[in-house]
Design a protein around this motif. Structure first.
Motif, short mmCIF file in Angstrom:
data_model
loop_
_atom_site.label_atom_id
_atom_site.label_comp_id
_atom_site.label_asym_id
_atom_site.label_seq_id
_atom_site.Cartn_x
_atom_site.Cartn_y
_atom_site.Cartn_z
N TYR A 127 50.90 52.64 48.15
CA TYR A 127 49.74 52.35 47.32
C TYR A 127 49.48 53.55 46.41
CZ TYR A 127 49.13 48.02 49.59
OH TYR A 127 49.36 46.73 50.01
N VAL A 173 46.16 50.58 43.02
CA VAL A 173 44.79 50.31 43.44
C VAL A 173 43.84 51.18 42.62
CG1 VAL A 173 43.14 50.42 45.35
CG2 VAL A 173 45.49 49.73 45.80
N GLN A 196 52.16 49.35 44.81
CA GLN A 196 51.07 48.56 44.23
C GLN A 196 49.97 49.51 43.78
OE1 GLN A 196 49.52 45.51 46.89
NE2 GLN A 196 48.48 44.46 45.21
N LEU A 248 42.31 44.29 49.85
CA LEU A 248 43.36 45.29 50.09
C LEU A 248 43.91 45.19 51.52
CD1 LEU A 248 45.13 47.68 49.31
CD2 LEU A 248 43.19 49.20 49.75
#
Ligand code: GTP
Ligand code: MG
Length: 194
Positions: A106, A136, A134, A184
């Motif tokens: 993340y 965030v 990913q 999440l």
């Protein structure tokens, strides 16, 4: 599932010190110093104070491993921008490239600043190693909904252009008011196929 008891496992400064719990799926949190990595882990496991946080950048200096029950391993990283790139790179890139149970990385980004050069560099490295990540966006309590949507759209457009191994959904969270944490958590569970 995230309500299983969360615990600190170990701190590591090199590969020899990394816990050998490679049967448990693992996700790691990276990003610039002060972006909210440590606070996010506390938020996710709903336990303020499990991970130490600070308003001063450069607080987390080791790779810190936490577990949720015996099901999931979470790794808090030092921020880039605190250590020199080589130092940060040496310790963490080794880990990212070789860790067998690492399911997703993340990358935490400040929506009011957008993707920085350092974020782009790390994404290129992850792309070239075929590692899934990913993005965030953190501290979304500081932005209006309109500004957040605009920032998210801009970042998504950049990712579509350049990123290869990026999971194509940018999430937004606030550890302060617990916004976005459930989404999440669900993404992490799916990444770990728990
Ligand atoms: P380093 O360990 O130095 O790399 O920083 P970090 O990314 O772990 O950041 P940390 O979680 O320690 O948080 C940095 C500062 O941001 C602290 O003062 C936090 O209280 C604050 N912060 C973290 N998350 C949020 C959030 O969701 N909203 C707001 N407003 N502040 C936050
Ligand atoms: Mg930290």
């Amino acid at each position: 599932f995230f309500f299983l008891p969360a615990d600190f496992v170990k701190s590591a400064t090199n590969m020899d010190m990394i816990p050998d719990n490679t049967l448990i799926p693992e996700v790691a949190f990276i990003g610039r110093s002060n972006i909210g990595k440590s606070s996010l882990i506390n938020g996710l496991v709903n336990r303020n104070g499990l991970v130490k946080t600070s308003s001063k950048p450069g607080h987390t200096r080791m790779m810190n491993f936490f577990k949720v029950g015996d099901k999931l391993s979470l790794v808090d990283m030092p921020g880039y921008g605190w250590k020199s790139r080589d130092e940060w790179g040496g310790m963490i890139l080794d880990y990212l490239k070789t860790r067998k149970n690492l399911r997703r990385i993340y990358i935490l980004v400040d929506p009011s600043h957008g993707l920085k050069e350092s974020d782009q560099q790390i994404m290129k490295l992850l792309d070239s190693s075929g590692l899934s990540y990913q993005v965030v966006l953190t501290k979304i309590d500081r932005l209006s909904k309109t500004k957040f949507s605009a920032a998210k759209a801009e970042i998504e457009a950049e990712l579509v252009k350049d990123a290869i191994c990026c999971f194509p959904m940018v999430l937004g969270v606030s550890s302060k008011n617990k916004d976005g944490l459930d989404v999440l958590r669900a993404a992490i569970v799916k990444a770990g196929q728990l």
